[in-house]
Structures are given as structure tokens and as C-alpha cells.
Design a protein around this motif. Structure first.
Motif, PDB file in Angstrom:
ATOM      1  N   SER A 127      48.154  42.339  25.512  1.00 36.50           N
ATOM      2  CA  SER A 127      48.412  42.819  26.868  1.00 36.50           C
ATOM      3  C   SER A 127      47.105  42.801  27.649  1.00 36.50           C
ATOM      4  CB  SER A 127      48.955  44.252  26.821  1.00 36.50           C
ATOM      5  OG  SER A 127      47.950  45.143  26.353  1.00 36.50           O
ATOM      6  N   PRO A 128      47.167  42.878  28.997  1.00 34.95           N
ATOM      7  CA  PRO A 128      45.924  42.963  29.770  1.00 34.95           C
ATOM      8  C   PRO A 128      45.044  44.129  29.331  1.00 34.95           C
ATOM      9  CG  PRO A 128      47.768  42.496  31.225  1.00 34.95           C
ATOM     10  CD  PRO A 128      48.357  42.787  29.874  1.00 34.95           C
ATOM     11  N   GLU A 129      45.687  45.250  28.965  1.00 36.81           N
ATOM     12  CA  GLU A 129      44.924  46.414  28.510  1.00 36.81           C
ATOM     13  C   GLU A 129      44.175  46.105  27.217  1.00 36.81           C
ATOM     14  OE1 GLU A 129      48.121  46.483  29.384  1.00 36.81           O
ATOM     15  OE2 GLU A 129      47.917  47.495  31.323  1.00 36.81           O
ATOM     16  N   GLN A 130      44.829  45.392  26.293  1.00 33.27           N
ATOM     17  CA  GLN A 130      44.167  45.027  25.043  1.00 33.27           C
ATOM     18  C   GLN A 130      43.033  44.039  25.280  1.00 33.27           C
ATOM     19  OE1 GLN A 130      47.882  43.790  23.156  1.00 33.27           O
ATOM     20  NE2 GLN A 130      47.575  45.311  21.541  1.00 33.27           N
ATOM     21  N   ILE A 131      43.265  43.075  26.174  1.00 32.22           N
ATOM     22  CA  ILE A 131      42.207  42.112  26.503  1.00 32.22           C
ATOM     23  C   ILE A 131      40.988  42.843  27.051  1.00 32.22           C
ATOM     24  CG2 ILE A 131      41.569  40.226  28.061  1.00 32.22           C
ATOM     25  CD1 ILE A 131      44.465  39.263  27.859  1.00 32.22           C
ATOM     26  N   LEU A 132      41.221  43.780  27.963  1.00 33.66           N
ATOM     27  CA  LEU A 132      40.110  44.524  28.563  1.00 33.66           C
ATOM     28  C   LEU A 132      39.428  45.429  27.550  1.00 33.66           C
ATOM     29  CD1 LEU A 132      41.697  45.419  32.012  1.00 33.66           C
ATOM     30  CD2 LEU A 132      39.895  43.744  31.573  1.00 33.66           C
ATOM     31  N   SER A 133      40.204  46.024  26.646  1.00 31.86           N
ATOM     32  CA  SER A 133      39.624  46.887  25.613  1.00 31.86           C
ATOM     33  C   SER A 133      38.738  46.080  24.677  1.00 31.86           C
ATOM     34  CB  SER A 133      40.740  47.580  24.827  1.00 31.86           C
ATOM     35  OG  SER A 133      40.200  48.359  23.772  1.00 31.86           O
TER      36      SER A 133
END
Length: 465
Positions: A78-84
Motif C-alpha cells: 500500500s502507499p502507507e507501506q511504501i512510505l514506511s
């Protein structure tokens, strides 16, 4: 009839503007079709790249999660995982640069029992992949390419401890007639990260800041970049490999950093330590990676690679300023020079000194008051909901570098996200003003970025893919 004609002309005008900037006074803005900011479900045909067709070899670059990718993990990030994951990489780069500068500590060569204690940088599941051939006969493997890494490595049988699931069959050295282990105590063995010996064989070990790691034999074999064949190319033959999401099912990593064990240095006789890439605008598009002194193309602006002692696997550049909507922001150049900047293909979001980021954020928000702001994440805090909006107007963003070079970012390099309900300013601020700045891959999109190491410069030319 007249009204219909007027509406049609207006639509054509807006479509034209969606691919260009418009001037409102001295300010510059993009009028953007929202479809141009979100990836498609099918792979788009590559742009006609006549400018680079004469360059050999040329590898196709694709986003590992997009429809052009050959990788098919069970779950996409997810975008959140990519950013994390991206933030983990950023934190690790900051830690390592600080250690190199003498502000921290680093470990020495590894023994097998020490590999879990070795600190490197974060692997971070980088965005972009290429395909290369290894061995004789050649076996095609999918590798992440990374300008912030030096050691090239792949998984190898018999996987004495652990190998993760990858897309292609794991490389079997016994099936290659040209495979050899690198000898212990040789110069290449002494140069490779985390070197140690097992009998007469050289072993390597790399552990990234996100706790991913690869350990195995340091070896050499034929590397094929069609149509070229690189004899006796040295790489890590991983016997124990573990990472976030098991490295996203890639077979390994192609290291394009500046040190002696990197691909760039090993192939210096053939490619003169020159390479170039273009990262696609969207994950549903393709780019390229090519090698050799003819990698440069016309309309290129060059900036110096800043020389630093013990620079690690990084290319340092000098950022000097920012502008929004054509207006240069009132940021002292010392804000950038005090921290310094690296360019990194494996970091997603550009990281700025805190004062520079706050100035950028404030100027950007001033031009976006007509849109609804929504909560962001711990990484991106300037986000908007464009639900129901077909064409939006956003201010242009330019980054200034040494030699009076100014890069006007494409609109896909200004906003980050996967849905209309949350598109965010694709920059982040470092928490410490002394932390190194990072010119990330979102802002590099569609530029031909050419690294000419002998000349000590990096060139940028727009609209390349």
C-alpha cells in the motif's frame, strides 16, 4: 451550436494545458488531468525514445508493482507501506552518513556470527527493477537497481540457511560453466562489504538498516546485458537472505554506487563509468537504464558530483534552492550546504532540511486553498482530496542546484498517491537540520539522469521517457 463549439474548444485547451505549464502573471502552474497522476491497470507502450536507440546495452526499467512488472507477489504494498519502508531507508542513510562523517560508529569486517549485528542502510523494497543474465548458459534474473548500493548480489543454490521465494528459479552455480568463487585474501575479497573467509573462499555479508540481510559466497561469473557479455563479473552469491516482504520476489540487487566493487567500477573498461536512466512518470509506464560514454543526450544540464572523503555508496550533489509557481523561496543556501545532499534511485520521497521543507510547504499551500486538505501520514503531511475534480491547478515546483541548474519537475514529480481522495506533496522534511538531504526518485521522473564519473558530474535532460 455556438455553445457546443465553445465548450469543445475549451476542452481542447484544457487538454493542452494538462501537458504544459501556463503563466498567470509571473507565476507558473500546471493544469492537470487527474488521470495523468494515477497509474493505469495496463502497461502503457514506451515513449518513442529515438534519442537513446543508438545506446547499447539498454535495459528496460519498470516499477516493481506496476502492470509492466513481471513480479507477481501475493500482496502489493500500500502507499502507507511504501512510505514506511522508504522512511526506514532514509533513517538508515542518515545513520550511515553520520557514522561515515565520524559522528557515530560502524562495524568492521563480519564474521558469520556477527552478521546479525552489522549495520548498513535500508534495503527498503526499492521501486524499480531490470532484467539481466547470469552464468553460462545465461539465466535471466530480475534485479532491483540502486545507485545507493555497491554490492551486486543474487540468491544462489543450495541456500544453506534460508532463501526467500523469488519470481525466477534460484540461480544454480553448478549449472554455469563460468562460475568461480573469489579467493580469500584477494584484493576483490578485501574490498567487498563484510568480508570473511571459509577455507580458501571469500564470503560477504551485508545487513541493511531495516534488518534485511544477505550472506554468502563472493563469486564471479558472466553477466549478460544484451548484447554485451561481462566476463568475470563479481557478485554476492547469497546463501542466507532475508528481508522485508522477502525483497518483493526479486532475485537480488544491481549495485550502481561509486565504490570499487560496484557494477560501475567493475565495468569501467567497457562503459567508462558512465550510465544513465529515465524513471517513468507512472508505474504503468516504462523507462530505461543504459551504459557507456554515449549515454548522454542533448539539452542536458550538468551539476558536479561533490567529492567527499569516505563517501560510502553515495553520490553527493549540491542543492541550492527551491521555487514554487516561478517564485524563488527565501531560503539561505547555507540551509542546504550545512547538511549536504545525495541523489538516490532507491529513495522514493525527496528529503529536505526542515527549514527548506517548511518554506516549500507554506508556498505550495498558499496556491492550493481551493482544494480540501486531508490528513496525511507521518511522512507526508500536505495532502488533498480531489474527489469530483477532473482538472486541478497546481503550482510548478523547481529545484535549484550548483552551476545555476534549475530542474522544473513534471507534475507526477510533485504529488504522490494512488487515489483522488489523498494526493500529497511529494516532499518530506528531515527532523534534524544536519541530516543529509536526499534527492529521491519521484522527483527524478521522466528526466534522463546521466552519471559521468570521470568528469565528476551528473546531467539532467527533460522529457526523456
Amino acid at each position: 451550436m455556438a455553445n457546443s463549439l465553445l465548450i469543445s474548444l475549451l476542452q481542447i485547451y484544457l487538454l493542452f494545458l494538462s501537458f504544459s505549464t501556463c503563466a498567470l502573471g509571473l507565476a507558473k502552474f500546471y493544469v492537470v488531468d487527474l488521470h495523468d497522476l494515477t497509474s493505469k491497470n495496463v502497461c502503457s507502450p514506451p515513449k518513442d525514445m529515438e534519442k537513446i536507440k543508438s545506446v547499447k546495452p539498454t535495459l528496460k526499467i519498470v516499477d516493481r508493482q506496476g502492470p509492466c512488472s513481471t513480479l507477481h507477489p501475493a500482496e502489493k504494498l500500500s502507499p502507507e507501506q511504501i512510505l514506511s519502508n522508504d522512511q526506514s531507508r532514509v533513517d538508515s542513510i542518515h545513520h550511515r552518513v553520520s557514522a561515515i562523517a565520524g559522528k557515530g560508529t560502524t562495524s568492521g569486517p563480519l564474521s558469520p556470527s556477527q552478521i546479525t549485528a552489522q549495520s548498513g542502510f535500508s534495503y527498503g523494497l526499492g521501486n524499480y527493477i531490470v532484467h539481466v543474465g547470469i552464468g553460462t548458459p545465461s539465466k535471466t534474473l530480475t534485479l532491483e537497481f540502486d545507485t545507493g548500493s555497491d554490492v551486486t548480489w543474487i540468491q544462489c543454490k543450495p541456500c544453506q540457511t534460508y532463501c526467500y521465494k523469488q519470481q525466477e528459479p534460484i540461480f544454480d552455480p553448478s549449472q554455469s560453466s563460468t562460475f568461480m568463487n573469489v579467493s580469500c585474501n584477494s584484493t576483490p575479497c578485501n574490498d567487498v562489504s563484510g568480508n570473511f573467509c571459509e577455507g580458501s573462499s571469500c564470503l560477504y555479508g551485508v545487513k541493511y538498516g531495516d534488518q534485511s540481510y544477505t550472506v554468502g559466497y563472493y563469486a564471479e561469473d558472466t553477466l549478460t546485458l544484451t548484447p554485451d557479455m561481462i566476463q568475470k563479473f563479481r557478485f554476492g552469491c547469497g546463501q542466507n537472505n532475508k528481508g522485508i516482504g522477502d525483497f518483493g520476489e526479486v532475485a537480488g540487487l544491481l549495485g550502481l554506487g561509486p565504490s570499487s566493487e560496484s557494477f560501475v567500477s567493475q565495468t569501467s573498461d567497457k562503459y567508462q563509468r558512465v550510465f544513465a536512466y529515465c524513471l517513468p512518470a507512472l508505474s504503468s509506464s516504462t523507462g530505461y537504464l543504459n551504459f557507456g560514454s554515449n549515454s548522454d543526450i542533448s539539452n542536458t544540464n550538468h551539476i558536479p558530483i561533490t567529492k567527499r572523503p569516505n563517501s560510502g555508496p553515495y553520490y553527493y550533489i549540491t542543492m541550492t534552492g527551491l521555487s514554487v509557481a516561478g517564485d524563488t523561496l527565501p531560503i539561505s543556501s547555507a540551509v542546504f550546504s550545512n547538511a549536504g545532499t545525495i541523489i538516490d534511485s532507491g529513495t522514493t520521497i525527496t528529503q529536505l532540511p526542515p527549514d527548506a521543507y517548511q518554506a516549500l510547504r507554506s508556498a505550495f499551500m498558499k496556491h492550493m486553498t481551493q482544494y480540501k486538505m486531508v490528513p496525511g501520514s507521518s511522512t507526508l503531511d500536505t495532502c488533498y482530496d480531489f474527489t469530483g475534480v477532473d482538472n486541478m491547478t497546481i503550482p510548478s515546483v523547481s529545484i535549484q542546484f550548483e552551476n545555476n541548474v534549475s530542474l522544473d519537475l513534471v507534475h507526477q514529480g510533485i504529488l504522490f498517491g494512488t487515489s483522488r481522495s489523498q494526493l500529497c506533496l511529494a516532499f518530506a522534511g528531515n527532523s534534524d537540520p544536519n541530516d543529509i538531504g536526499i534527492f529521491g526518485n519521484v522527483q527524478q521522473r521522466t528526466f534522463n539522469v546521466v552519471y559521468d564519473i570521470p568528469k565528476g558530474e551528473i546531467g539532467f535532460s527533460p522529457d526523456a521517457c
